[in-house]
Write a protein that holds these residues in place. Structure first.
Motif, PDB file in Angstrom:
ATOM      1  N   SER A  37       7.119   4.240  -5.297  1.00  0.00           N
ATOM      2  CA  SER A  37       7.758   3.747  -3.773  1.00  0.00           C
ATOM      3  C   SER A  37       6.882   5.494  -3.579  1.00  0.00           C
ATOM      4  O   SER A  37       6.868   6.739  -4.627  1.00  0.00           O
ATOM      5  CB  SER A  37       9.163   4.259  -3.441  1.00  0.00           C
ATOM      6  OG  SER A  37       9.993   3.084  -3.998  1.00  0.00           O
ATOM      7  N   GLY A  38       6.285   5.309  -2.331  1.00  0.00           N
ATOM      8  CA  GLY A  38       5.632   6.705  -1.565  1.00  0.00           C
ATOM      9  C   GLY A  38       4.574   7.688  -2.743  1.00  0.00           C
ATOM     10  O   GLY A  38       3.761   8.210  -2.448  1.00  0.00           O
ATOM     11  N   SER A  39       3.957   6.404  -2.873  1.00  0.00           N
ATOM     12  CA  SER A  39       2.622   6.287  -3.579  1.00  0.00           C
ATOM     13  C   SER A  39       1.330   6.138  -2.511  1.00  0.00           C
ATOM     14  O   SER A  39       0.168   6.590  -2.876  1.00  0.00           O
ATOM     15  CB  SER A  39       2.207   5.319  -4.588  1.00  0.00           C
ATOM     16  OG  SER A  39       2.317   3.891  -4.037  1.00  0.00           O
ATOM     17  N   GLY A  40       2.237   5.724  -1.186  1.00  0.00           N
ATOM     18  CA  GLY A  40       1.172   5.541  -0.666  1.00  0.00           C
ATOM     19  C   GLY A  40       0.071   3.768  -0.370  1.00  0.00           C
ATOM     20  O   GLY A  40      -0.523   4.133   0.509  1.00  0.00           O
ATOM     21  N   LYS A  41       0.594   3.320  -0.632  1.00  0.00           N
ATOM     22  CA  LYS A  41      -0.237   1.585  -0.957  1.00  0.00           C
ATOM     23  C   LYS A  41      -0.118   0.920   0.232  1.00  0.00           C
ATOM     24  O   LYS A  41      -0.824   0.668   1.171  1.00  0.00           O
ATOM     25  CB  LYS A  41       0.797   1.120  -2.140  1.00  0.00           C
ATOM     26  CG  LYS A  41       1.887   1.145  -2.237  1.00  0.00           C
ATOM     27  CD  LYS A  41       2.185   0.572  -3.771  1.00  0.00           C
ATOM     28  CE  LYS A  41       3.688   0.570  -3.720  1.00  0.00           C
ATOM     29  NZ  LYS A  41       4.388   1.523  -3.592  1.00  0.00           N
ATOM     30  N   SER A  42       1.371   1.189   1.363  1.00  0.00           N
ATOM     31  CA  SER A  42       1.435   1.239   2.319  1.00  0.00           C
ATOM     32  C   SER A  42       0.529   1.409   3.099  1.00  0.00           C
ATOM     33  O   SER A  42       0.293   0.570   3.957  1.00  0.00           O
ATOM     34  CB  SER A  42       3.219   0.722   2.427  1.00  0.00           C
ATOM     35  OG  SER A  42       3.594   0.239   1.977  1.00  0.00           O
ATOM     36  N   THR A  43       0.199   2.391   3.482  1.00  0.00           N
ATOM     37  CA  THR A  43       0.046   3.701   4.210  1.00  0.00           C
ATOM     38  C   THR A  43      -1.766   3.398   4.387  1.00  0.00           C
ATOM     39  O   THR A  43      -1.780   2.581   5.368  1.00  0.00           O
ATOM     40  CB  THR A  43       0.075   5.187   4.173  1.00  0.00           C
ATOM     41  OG1 THR A  43       1.417   5.262   3.895  1.00  0.00           O
ATOM     42  CG2 THR A  43      -0.143   5.921   5.033  1.00  0.00           C
ATOM     43  N   PHE A  44      -1.709   2.359   3.148  1.00  0.00           N
ATOM     44  CA  PHE A  44      -3.540   2.461   3.279  1.00  0.00           C
ATOM     45  C   PHE A  44      -3.568   1.426   3.314  1.00  0.00           C
ATOM     46  O   PHE A  44      -4.655   1.279   4.305  1.00  0.00           O
ATOM     47  CB  PHE A  44      -3.947   2.678   1.624  1.00  0.00           C
ATOM     48  CG  PHE A  44      -4.915   2.660   1.548  1.00  0.00           C
ATOM     49  CD1 PHE A  44      -6.529   3.176   1.865  1.00  0.00           C
ATOM     50  CD2 PHE A  44      -5.396   1.801  -0.134  1.00  0.00           C
ATOM     51  CE1 PHE A  44      -7.493   2.643   1.610  1.00  0.00           C
ATOM     52  CE2 PHE A  44      -7.053   1.297  -0.098  1.00  0.00           C
ATOM     53  CZ  PHE A  44      -7.958   1.542   0.284  1.00  0.00           C
ATOM     54  N   VAL A 193      -0.304  -5.491  -1.121  1.00  0.00           N
ATOM     55  CA  VAL A 193       1.305  -4.689  -1.663  1.00  0.00           C
ATOM     56  C   VAL A 193       2.391  -5.221  -2.071  1.00  0.00           C
ATOM     57  O   VAL A 193       3.203  -6.075  -1.320  1.00  0.00           O
ATOM     58  CB  VAL A 193       1.572  -3.602  -0.681  1.00  0.00           C
ATOM     59  CG1 VAL A 193       2.773  -2.755  -1.482  1.00  0.00           C
ATOM     60  CG2 VAL A 193       0.301  -2.567  -0.426  1.00  0.00           C
ATOM     61  N   THR A 194       2.597  -5.486  -3.239  1.00  0.00           N
ATOM     62  CA  THR A 194       4.049  -5.543  -4.018  1.00  0.00           C
ATOM     63  C   THR A 194       3.711  -5.739  -5.017  1.00  0.00           C
ATOM     64  O   THR A 194       3.357  -5.276  -6.408  1.00  0.00           O
ATOM     65  CB  THR A 194       3.431  -7.200  -4.177  1.00  0.00           C
ATOM     66  OG1 THR A 194       4.688  -8.197  -4.626  1.00  0.00           O
ATOM     67  CG2 THR A 194       2.176  -8.252  -4.807  1.00  0.00           C
ATOM     68  N   HIS A 195       5.032  -5.621  -5.448  1.00  0.00           N
ATOM     69  CA  HIS A 195       5.931  -5.647  -7.158  1.00  0.00           C
ATOM     70  C   HIS A 195       5.427  -6.714  -7.960  1.00  0.00           C
ATOM     71  O   HIS A 195       6.808  -6.889  -8.917  1.00  0.00           O
ATOM     72  CB  HIS A 195       6.886  -5.029  -7.880  1.00  0.00           C
ATOM     73  CG  HIS A 195       6.230  -3.190  -6.919  1.00  0.00           C
ATOM     74  ND1 HIS A 195       7.717  -2.598  -6.498  1.00  0.00           N
ATOM     75  CD2 HIS A 195       5.640  -2.805  -7.663  1.00  0.00           C
ATOM     76  CE1 HIS A 195       7.228  -1.391  -6.411  1.00  0.00           C
ATOM     77  NE2 HIS A 195       6.301  -1.916  -6.518  1.00  0.00           N
ATOM     78  N   GLU A 196       5.529  -8.339  -7.208  1.00  0.00           N
ATOM     79  CA  GLU A 196       5.187  -9.439  -8.131  1.00  0.00           C
ATOM     80  C   GLU A 196       4.244  -9.671  -9.387  1.00  0.00           C
ATOM     81  O   GLU A 196       3.389 -10.050  -8.245  1.00  0.00           O
ATOM     82  CB  GLU A 196       5.649 -10.465  -6.876  1.00  0.00           C
ATOM     83  CG  GLU A 196       6.525 -10.527  -6.227  1.00  0.00           C
ATOM     84  CD  GLU A 196       8.012 -10.289  -6.982  1.00  0.00           C
ATOM     85  OE1 GLU A 196       8.318 -11.422  -7.664  1.00  0.00           O
ATOM     86  OE2 GLU A 196       8.917 -10.525  -5.581  1.00  0.00           O
TER      87      GLU A 196
END
Length: 241
Positions: A37-44, A193-196
């Motif tokens: 969380s907070g790594s910027g992946k969704s923003t990217f 973007v997923t953790h699956e």
């Protein structure tokens, strides 16, 4: 299909959320982005269709630069579908009306054509029988599949998924992932973007790991999950595998 070069983004000129990020996504490729969380992946991925502005670098989607030009942004958004954590369906519209709204008003399709395509998509995602129900009569998994059908109704060239299963109960995750897998097998260009992990292993062509606004590692899933190169990637995988 997507070119991102040296992308930089700050929030309020203080928080450096994206730091010289580079990524190329080929046509019909499926790329999964992982990270804490907070790594910027969704923003990217939100910079790909102009939902988030960036300050430096460049992004090109299907030959169109992502800029502050409203016409260019509109053109990109017509070609890029997006599915979010929350379903964002209009509660006062039926499933069918939710799906046909954009094709009728943006693509200027006749209602009959939009409805025909919408019904085909509902069958494709496995919920044709829900066409005339309102969203509050559907499960979370069904609503997310409606959201996927709605994005596909615009016949996009790229699909972006921003943690589409994170708001779902565990038993509903599988049906949404199956829909995404079928979409990937059909040749759709996808950035997810997923953790699956199971989805990434089975469907992704490449897995991207981000942390603190930087891409740490990119590798095919068979390498990423078994022989990661970077210690930070190994630490992350130790916690999710």
């Amino acid at each position: 299909m997507i070119i991102a070069e040296n992308v930089e983004k700050w929030y309020e000129n203080r928080f450096h959320v994206l730091r010289s990020v580079n990524l190329t996504v080929e046509k019909q490729e499926v790329v999964v982005i992982m990270g804490p969380s907070g790594s910027g992946k969704s923003t990217f991925i939100r910079t790909f269709n102009g939902l988030e502005a960036y300050q430096k670098g460049r992004i090109i989607v299907d030959g169109i630069p992502v800029s502050h030009n409203v016409k260019e942004i509109d053109s990109i958004r017509q070609e890029v579908g997006m599915v979010f954590q929350q379903f964002n369906l209009f509660p006062h519209l039926t499933v069918l009306d939710n799906i046909t709204l954009a094709p009728i008003w943006v693509r200027r399709w006749p209602r009959a054509k939009a409805q025909e395509i919408a019904l085909d998509l509902l069958e494709r995602v496995g919920i044709l029988e829900q066409a005339h129900k309102y969203p509050d009569r559907l499960s979370g998994g069904q609503q997310q599949r409606v959201a996927i059908a709605r994005a596909l109704a615009m016949q996009p060239k790229v699909m972006l998924f921003d943690e589409p299963t994170s708001a779902l109960d565990p038993e509903m995750v599988r049906e949404v992932l199956e829909t995404m897998k079928n979409l990937a097998r059909s040749g759709m260009t996808m950035v997810c973007v997923t953790h699956e992990v199971g989805f990434a292993r089975e469907v992704a062509d490449r897995v991207v790991f981000m942390d603190q606004g930087v891409i740490i590692e990119i590798a095919p899933p068979e390498v990423f999950f078994t022989k990661p190169e970077h210690d930070r990637t190994k630490q992350f995988l130790d916690k999710i595998l």
